[in-house]
Design an enzyme around this catalytic site. Structure first.
Site, PDB file in Angstrom:
ATOM      1  N   GLU A   1      48.644  28.590  49.679  1.00 31.64           N
ATOM      2  CA  GLU A   1      50.365  27.870  48.793  1.00 31.64           C
ATOM      3  C   GLU A   1      51.471  27.093  49.804  1.00 31.64           C
ATOM      4  OE1 GLU A   1      51.280  31.190  46.588  1.00 31.64           O
ATOM      5  OE2 GLU A   1      49.302  31.821  45.596  1.00 31.64           O
TER       6      GLU A   1
ATOM      7  N   GLU B   1      47.963  39.857  47.116  1.00 33.25           N
ATOM      8  CA  GLU B   1      49.136  40.220  47.658  1.00 33.25           C
ATOM      9  C   GLU B   1      48.535  42.210  47.253  1.00 33.25           C
ATOM     10  OE1 GLU B   1      52.468  38.759  45.796  1.00 33.25           O
ATOM     11  OE2 GLU B   1      51.884  36.429  46.700  1.00 33.25           O
TER      12      GLU B   1
HETATM   13  O1  G3I Z   1      57.764  28.608  31.113  1.00 31.70           O
HETATM   14  C1  G3I Z   1      59.150  29.627  31.209  1.00 31.70           C
HETATM   15  C2  G3I Z   1      59.968  28.770  30.722  1.00 31.70           C
HETATM   16  O2  G3I Z   1      59.613  28.427  29.451  1.00 31.70           O
HETATM   17  C3  G3I Z   1      61.373  30.084  30.918  1.00 31.70           C
HETATM   18  O3  G3I Z   1      62.538  29.154  29.664  1.00 31.70           O
HETATM   19  C4  G3I Z   1      61.691  30.019  32.560  1.00 31.70           C
HETATM   20  C5  G3I Z   1      62.761  31.454  31.890  1.00 31.70           C
HETATM   21  O4  G3I Z   1      62.874  32.322  33.048  1.00 31.70           O
HETATM   22  O5  G3I Z   1      60.599  30.681  32.417  1.00 31.70           O
HETATM   23  C6  G3I Z   1      59.301  29.874  32.445  1.00 31.70           C
HETATM   24  O6  G3I Z   1      58.384  30.536  32.949  1.00 31.70           O
HETATM   25  C7  G3I Z   1      58.548  30.716  34.558  1.00 31.70           C
HETATM   26  C8  G3I Z   1      57.764  30.500  35.356  1.00 31.70           C
HETATM   27  O7  G3I Z   1      57.187  30.062  36.374  1.00 31.70           O
HETATM   28  C9  G3I Z   1      57.124  28.615  35.170  1.00 31.70           C
HETATM   29  O8  G3I Z   1      57.871  27.604  35.837  1.00 31.70           O
HETATM   30  C10 G3I Z   1      58.822  32.159  35.289  1.00 31.70           C
HETATM   31  O9  G3I Z   1      60.245  32.503  34.634  1.00 31.70           O
HETATM   32  C11 G3I Z   1      58.777  32.484  36.965  1.00 31.70           C
HETATM   33  O10 G3I Z   1      58.694  33.777  37.015  1.00 31.70           O
HETATM   34  C12 G3I Z   1      57.569  32.245  37.753  1.00 31.70           C
HETATM   35  O11 G3I Z   1      57.220  31.514  38.712  1.00 31.70           O
HETATM   36  C13 G3I Z   1      56.221  31.894  39.383  1.00 31.70           C
HETATM   37  C14 G3I Z   1      55.973  32.858  40.169  1.00 31.70           C
HETATM   38  O12 G3I Z   1      55.036  33.124  40.522  1.00 31.70           O
HETATM   39  C15 G3I Z   1      55.859  34.074  39.486  1.00 31.70           C
HETATM   40  O13 G3I Z   1      56.187  35.191  40.860  1.00 31.70           O
HETATM   41  C16 G3I Z   1      56.004  30.200  40.004  1.00 31.70           C
HETATM   42  O14 G3I Z   1      56.221  29.011  39.464  1.00 31.70           O
HETATM   43  C17 G3I Z   1      55.196  30.144  40.680  1.00 31.70           C
HETATM   44  O15 G3I Z   1      54.923  29.242  41.894  1.00 31.70           O
HETATM   45  C18 G3I Z   1      54.982  31.765  41.466  1.00 31.70           C
HETATM   46  O16 G3I Z   1      53.157  31.185  42.531  1.00 31.70           O
HETATM   47  C19 G3I Z   1      53.140  32.761  43.402  1.00 31.70           C
HETATM   48  C20 G3I Z   1      51.920  32.774  43.583  1.00 31.70           C
HETATM   49  O17 G3I Z   1      50.998  33.727  41.823  1.00 31.70           O
HETATM   50  C21 G3I Z   1      51.412  34.134  44.483  1.00 31.70           C
HETATM   51  N1  G3I Z   1      52.308  33.808  45.349  1.00 31.70           N
HETATM   52  C22 G3I Z   1      53.511  34.005  45.329  1.00 31.70           C
HETATM   53  C23 G3I Z   1      53.782  32.570  44.948  1.00 31.70           C
HETATM   54  C24 G3I Z   1      55.346  32.174  44.449  1.00 31.70           C
HETATM   55  O18 G3I Z   1      55.942  32.616  44.369  1.00 31.70           O
END
Ligand code: G3I
Length: 346
Positions: free
Chosen positions: A260, A155
């Site tokens: 994705e 990105e």
């Molecule tokens: O693991 C922690 C947990 O311990 C905590 O309690 C909780 C509360 O905030 O957060 C958890 O972490 C989260 C993590 O996902 C695991 O679930 C993060 O906050 C959250 O921001 C994170 O989101 C991920 C996101 O990327 C970050 O921008 C998504 O799972 C993931 O699917 C997403 O993937 C991205 C690709 O890498 C790139 N393209 C877009 C795609 C979707 O946004």
């Protein structure tokens, strides 16, 4: 190549307007990947593989390519300067090797999910450049021989085709993008290197900017093997744009990873349950995408990866706090019409 383009265009036009009959429910006893000529992948979290039986069963039986949804990102792998945390990532790689699944490395350089120390780094351009090099090369060398392909940069472009003003660009300048690929190739010359981004199937301006960048890299003799089209779709996407995007990248000989895939059907959050008609539309759209993909030259079909095992795990719910139903399995790990359509068309 020209002949292929003509045939493909004709095929794409036909697929665009096909309507499919409902074929749900269907069994998932035969794994999707066993039906497919190209890899079928899914984004996974190691925790779920350890503690969620159905999640693990589906991952094992249906897919032969795994993308770490989060655990390979810098915030997880290098939480403190120079201190790498491999345990969970290694467990995922071990799982993949044990079950003969490919791992797609996601992702080395991105503006999100950086550790705080990287985000707030105060060193100069040279120091940030060596930080980027150190991160890329340490991670790739750690997984050498096990992870054979990487989303090197994720990105980097804005919707208007300009370079995103990420911390990488602010600190190193525009050249960071090219340098990231140089460092990656230097670390593991045999690794396949991808650039990954969203909206490339719907935004022609952004697509052109990305293609121009890939081509410029290639003209300089740098290694860049493929493109990840994330394909976070919704039901209103223009199908012909998707076909055009696939053709644009294929015409230049890049491997294509639909990296994705998910299809949102509740963007306004008004449905507490997914209406059957929308689930069928979702299936039809996925069917069209798969048929487009199957028309690409075989050597460019890197694979199709779904962004989560089931609806309960979708990032959309986490991010937007609304229910959506974008994946192949529902909240109870039952197959949805989209699964059945895919199974039919592979
Ligand atoms: O693991 C922690 C947990 O311990 C905590 O309690 C909780 C509360 O905030 O957060 C958890 O972490 C989260 C993590 O996902 C695991 O679930 C993060 O906050 C959250 O921001 C994170 O989101 C991920 C996101 O990327 C970050 O921008 C998504 O799972 C993931 O699917 C997403 O993937 C991205 C690709 O890498 C790139 N393209 C877009 C795609 C979707 O946004």
């Amino acid at each position: 190549m020209e002949k292929w383009l003509g045939v493909a265009l004709l095929g794409f036009m036909t697929i665009c307007c096909q309507k499919n009959e409902p074929i749900w429910p269907c069994s998932d006893e035969t794994g999707l990947y066993t039906l497919s000529d190209f890899p079928i992948g899914v984004a996974v979290e190691p925790n779920n593989l350890s503690f969620n039986f159905l999640y693990k069963k589906i991952t094992q039986e249906q897919y032969n390519s795994l993308t770490p949804e989060n655990i390979f990102k810098p915030a997880y792998l290098q939480p403190e300067p120079g201190l790498f945390y491999w345990e969970e990532a290694d467990s995922l790689v071990a799982f993949a090797i044990r079950h003969q699944k490919r791992i797609h490395g996601h992702t080395l350089v991105w503006h999100q999910q950086l550790p705080i120390w990287m985000d707030t780094y105060s060193g100069d351009a040279a120091a940030f450049d060596s930080l980027m090099k150190w991160h890329i090369q340490t991670v790739m060398r750690h997984f050498k021989g096990k992870v054979l392909a990487w989303d090197v940069v994720n990105e980097a472009f804005e919707d208007d085709g300009s370079l995103r003003n990420s911390i990488w660009r602010q600190k190193i300048g525009d050249s960071y993008l090219e340098k990231a690929f140089v460092y990656a190739h230097e670390a593991v010359p045999e690794a396949e290197l991808f650039y990954n981004d969203y909206s490339l199937e719907s935004n022609a301006t952004k697509r052109k900017a990305v293609l121009d960048f890939l081509n410029a890299m290639r003209q300089k003799g740098l290694t860049i093997n493929g493109i990840g089209l994330q394909m976070h779709l919704n039901l209103y996407v223009d199908r012909l744009q998707i076909a055009t995007a696939l053709q644009d990248f294929a015409a230049q000989g890049y491997k294509i990873h639909l990296s994705e895939v998910d299809i949102a059907l509740n963007p306004l959050g008004q449905y507490a349950q997914p209406p059957a008609s929308l689930l069928q539309e979702q299936a039809n759209l996925l069917g069209a995408v798969v048929l487009y993909y199957k028309q690409l030259p075989k050597k460019l079909q890197y694979g199709i990866t779904f962004w989560g095992v089931g609806d309960a795990h979708s990032w959309i719910r986490f991010k937007d706090g609304r229910d959506d139903y974008p994946l192949l399995y529902d909240d109870n790990y039952q197959t949805k019409p989209a699964y059945c359509q895919l199974k039919e068309l592979l």
